[in-house]
Write an enzyme that holds these catalytic residues in place. Structure first.
Site, PDB file in Angstrom:
ATOM      1  CE  LYS A  24      -2.034  -1.150   3.886  1.00  0.00           C
ATOM      2  NZ  LYS A  24      -1.305  -2.409   4.163  1.00  0.00           N
ATOM      3  NE  ARG A  99      -4.636  -1.397   9.858  1.00  0.00           N
ATOM      4  CZ  ARG A  99      -3.515  -0.936   9.286  1.00  0.00           C
ATOM      5  NH1 ARG A  99      -3.473   0.274   8.797  1.00  0.00           N
ATOM      6  NH2 ARG A  99      -2.458  -1.718   9.196  1.00  0.00           N
ATOM      7  NE  ARG A 138       7.126  -2.577   6.317  1.00  0.00           N
ATOM      8  CZ  ARG A 138       5.791  -2.541   6.346  1.00  0.00           C
ATOM      9  NH1 ARG A 138       5.122  -1.966   5.357  1.00  0.00           N
ATOM     10  NH2 ARG A 138       5.133  -3.097   7.329  1.00  0.00           N
ATOM     11  NE  ARG A 172       5.752  -0.433  10.267  1.00  0.00           N
ATOM     12  CZ  ARG A 172       4.613  -0.613   9.621  1.00  0.00           C
ATOM     13  NH1 ARG A 172       4.450  -0.106   8.409  1.00  0.00           N
ATOM     14  NH2 ARG A 172       3.638  -1.290  10.186  1.00  0.00           N
ATOM     15  NE  ARG A 183       1.817  -5.067  11.308  1.00  0.00           N
ATOM     16  CZ  ARG A 183       2.963  -4.928  10.651  1.00  0.00           C
ATOM     17  NH1 ARG A 183       4.068  -5.445  11.141  1.00  0.00           N
ATOM     18  NH2 ARG A 183       3.004  -4.272   9.525  1.00  0.00           N
TER      19      ARG A 183
HETATM   20  P1  ADP Z   1       2.212  -1.874   3.210  1.00  0.00           P
HETATM   21  O1  ADP Z   1       2.209  -0.370   3.184  1.00  0.00           O
HETATM   22  O2  ADP Z   1       1.008  -2.461   2.533  1.00  0.00           O
HETATM   23  O3  ADP Z   1       2.423  -2.444   4.577  1.00  0.00           O
HETATM   24  P2  ADP Z   1       4.797  -1.632   1.827  1.00  0.00           P
HETATM   25  O4  ADP Z   1       4.489  -0.776   0.660  1.00  0.00           O
HETATM   26  O5  ADP Z   1       5.547  -1.042   2.952  1.00  0.00           O
HETATM   27  O6  ADP Z   1       3.453  -2.360   2.345  1.00  0.00           O
HETATM   28  O7  ADP Z   1       5.599  -2.914   1.276  1.00  0.00           O
HETATM   29  C1  ADP Z   1       6.098  -3.905   2.161  1.00  0.00           C
HETATM   30  C2  ADP Z   1       7.510  -4.310   1.729  1.00  0.00           C
HETATM   31  O8  ADP Z   1       7.445  -5.058   0.506  1.00  0.00           O
HETATM   32  C3  ADP Z   1       8.460  -3.154   1.466  1.00  0.00           C
HETATM   33  O9  ADP Z   1       9.758  -3.565   1.861  1.00  0.00           O
HETATM   34  C4  ADP Z   1       8.381  -2.967  -0.059  1.00  0.00           C
HETATM   35  O10 ADP Z   1       9.622  -2.445  -0.583  1.00  0.00           O
HETATM   36  C5  ADP Z   1       8.134  -4.385  -0.550  1.00  0.00           C
HETATM   37  N1  ADP Z   1       7.228  -4.460  -1.695  1.00  0.00           N
HETATM   38  C6  ADP Z   1       6.133  -3.700  -1.953  1.00  0.00           C
HETATM   39  N2  ADP Z   1       5.516  -4.115  -3.076  1.00  0.00           N
HETATM   40  C7  ADP Z   1       6.229  -5.173  -3.543  1.00  0.00           C
HETATM   41  C8  ADP Z   1       6.098  -6.063  -4.676  1.00  0.00           C
HETATM   42  N3  ADP Z   1       5.105  -5.926  -5.554  1.00  0.00           N
HETATM   43  N4  ADP Z   1       7.016  -7.038  -4.832  1.00  0.00           N
HETATM   44  C9  ADP Z   1       8.031  -7.190  -3.927  1.00  0.00           C
HETATM   45  N5  ADP Z   1       8.202  -6.398  -2.852  1.00  0.00           N
HETATM   46  C10 ADP Z   1       7.315  -5.410  -2.649  1.00  0.00           C
HETATM   47  P1  ADP Z   2       0.842  -2.066   7.713  1.00  0.00           P
HETATM   48  O1  ADP Z   2      -0.113  -1.825   6.622  1.00  0.00           O
HETATM   49  O2  ADP Z   2       2.201  -2.458   7.231  1.00  0.00           O
HETATM   50  O3  ADP Z   2       0.315  -3.004   8.761  1.00  0.00           O
HETATM   51  P2  ADP Z   2       0.474   0.607   8.964  1.00  0.00           P
HETATM   52  O4  ADP Z   2       1.590   1.563   8.980  1.00  0.00           O
HETATM   53  O5  ADP Z   2      -0.716   0.931   8.142  1.00  0.00           O
HETATM   54  O6  ADP Z   2       1.134  -0.770   8.554  1.00  0.00           O
HETATM   55  O7  ADP Z   2      -0.046   0.344  10.454  1.00  0.00           O
HETATM   56  C1  ADP Z   2       0.834   0.038  11.511  1.00  0.00           C
HETATM   57  C2  ADP Z   2       0.047  -0.085  12.806  1.00  0.00           C
HETATM   58  O8  ADP Z   2      -0.557   1.175  13.118  1.00  0.00           O
HETATM   59  C3  ADP Z   2      -1.115  -1.071  12.766  1.00  0.00           C
HETATM   60  O9  ADP Z   2      -0.709  -2.398  13.056  1.00  0.00           O
HETATM   61  C4  ADP Z   2      -2.046  -0.484  13.829  1.00  0.00           C
HETATM   62  O10 ADP Z   2      -1.593  -0.804  15.138  1.00  0.00           O
HETATM   63  C5  ADP Z   2      -1.872   1.015  13.646  1.00  0.00           C
HETATM   64  N1  ADP Z   2      -2.831   1.590  12.674  1.00  0.00           N
HETATM   65  C6  ADP Z   2      -2.536   2.201  11.495  1.00  0.00           C
HETATM   66  N2  ADP Z   2      -3.645   2.621  10.880  1.00  0.00           N
HETATM   67  C7  ADP Z   2      -4.683   2.267  11.699  1.00  0.00           C
HETATM   68  C8  ADP Z   2      -6.097   2.405  11.608  1.00  0.00           C
HETATM   69  N3  ADP Z   2      -6.679   2.991  10.544  1.00  0.00           N
HETATM   70  N4  ADP Z   2      -6.838   1.911  12.642  1.00  0.00           N
HETATM   71  C9  ADP Z   2      -6.284   1.327  13.703  1.00  0.00           C
HETATM   72  N5  ADP Z   2      -4.958   1.148  13.843  1.00  0.00           N
HETATM   73  C10 ADP Z   2      -4.156   1.621  12.850  1.00  0.00           C
END
Ligand code: ADP
Ligand code: ADP
Ligand code: ZN
Length: 229
Positions: A24, A99, A138, A172, A183
């Site tokens: 995302k 979420r 990541r 992170r 998660r």
């Molecule tokens: P999210 O915001 O949904 O948690 P991220 O954009 O941070 O996910 O992506 C998670 C990890 O995977 C990061 O280290 C990113 O560089 C990598 N990543 C994202 N998209 C891809 C993909 N299509 N193929 C391989 N690695 C990816």
């Molecule tokens: P990812 O998509 O990789 O899980 P985020 O950065 O979106 O990571 O979220 C990290 C953490 O922040 C989540 O596991 C949760 O604890 C909190 N969080 C983020 N966005 C929300 C939301 N919209 N509602 C509740 N908790 C959230």
């Protein structure tokens, strides 16, 4: 450009749905570059609140470290403050929000108050195994926030950000094997129902997110571009 009551017809409100590690943040940044949208990541907002030690941050810290969801009330407070800033009048891309169904309903109300609505909710579809692999590698640049991955998106020069030349990289606190399972569980239980919520409304778009970053980016650009006038 803006008359205060309506938004430009070409400035959509988009939501990126998908489990942790789906891509995302990576794809939201690409859409920002390509279309000039504003990225609204509640995860980034909450991490900033934790770092700053605000009341919201104090409440969120332990929950985030355990992999649970921060309360709707706290998330909505942080997001409401951000949405009130003037730059949020243009195209918006929500990343990691809503979420829960309660957050989705609150978002509808926040948008309606501004004469807007959700134009598309894009579900990035990946399986659980892939998501674990993505999360474990990541890291991001501390200076500009550019995201990287040990195997899939390494920096061109080890330890140096391709985007800004920064040399401090961070990982992170919640990207650990133990927290990842919590998660994922929170995603399936609390966020999964939003797929149906937006599907029933006719705004859901599904995008296969198992492939390469650029291939997914191209598929996304087709469903996330400016709304034709
Ligand atoms: P999210 O915001 O949904 O948690 P991220 O954009 O941070 O996910 O992506 C998670 C990890 O995977 C990061 O280290 C990113 O560089 C990598 N990543 C994202 N998209 C891809 C993909 N299509 N193929 C391989 N690695 C990816
Ligand atoms: P990812 O998509 O990789 O899980 P985020 O950065 O979106 O990571 O979220 C990290 C953490 O922040 C989540 O596991 C949760 O604890 C909190 N969080 C983020 N966005 C929300 C939301 N919209 N509602 C509740 N908790 C959230
Ligand atoms: Zn950087």
């Amino acid at each position: 450009m803006m008359d205060g009551t309506r938004t430009p017809a070409d400035a959509p409100v988009l939501i990126l749905l998908g489990p942790p590690g789906a891509g995302k943040g990576t794809q939201a940044r690409m859409l920002v570059e390509r279309f000039g949208y504003i990225q609204l990541s509640t995860g980034d907002m909450l991490r900033a609140a934790v770092a700053a030690g605000t009341p919201a941050g104090l409440e969120a810290k332990a929950v985030m470290e355990a992999g649970g969801l921060v309360s709707d009330r706290t998330v909505l407070t942080v997001l409401g403050d951000r949405l009130a800033q003037p730059d949020c009048a243009g195209g918006l891309i929500f990343d990691g929000f809503p979420r829960t169904v309660a957050q989705a309903e609150a978002l509808d109300a926040l948008l309606a108050a501004r004469g807007r609505e959700v134009d598309a909710a894009i579900s990035l579809e990946v399986d659980d195994a892939r998501m674990v692999v993505r999360i474990s590698g990541r890291f991001t640049c501390a200076a500009c926030g550019e995201g990287y991955h040990d195997d899939f998106k390494p920096t061109a020069k080890p330890g140096t950000c391709d985007a800004c030349g920064g040399t401090e990289m961070k990982r992170r606190a919640d990207d650990t094997p133990k927290t990842v399972m919590a998660r994922l569980d929170a995603y399936h239980r609390q966020t999964g129902p939003l797929i149906d919520f937006y599907d029933r409304r006719g705004v859901l778009k599904r995008v296969d997110a198992m492939g390469d970053i650029d291939v997914i980016g191209a598929a996304l650009a087709k469903v996330a571009g400016p709304i034709p006038a």
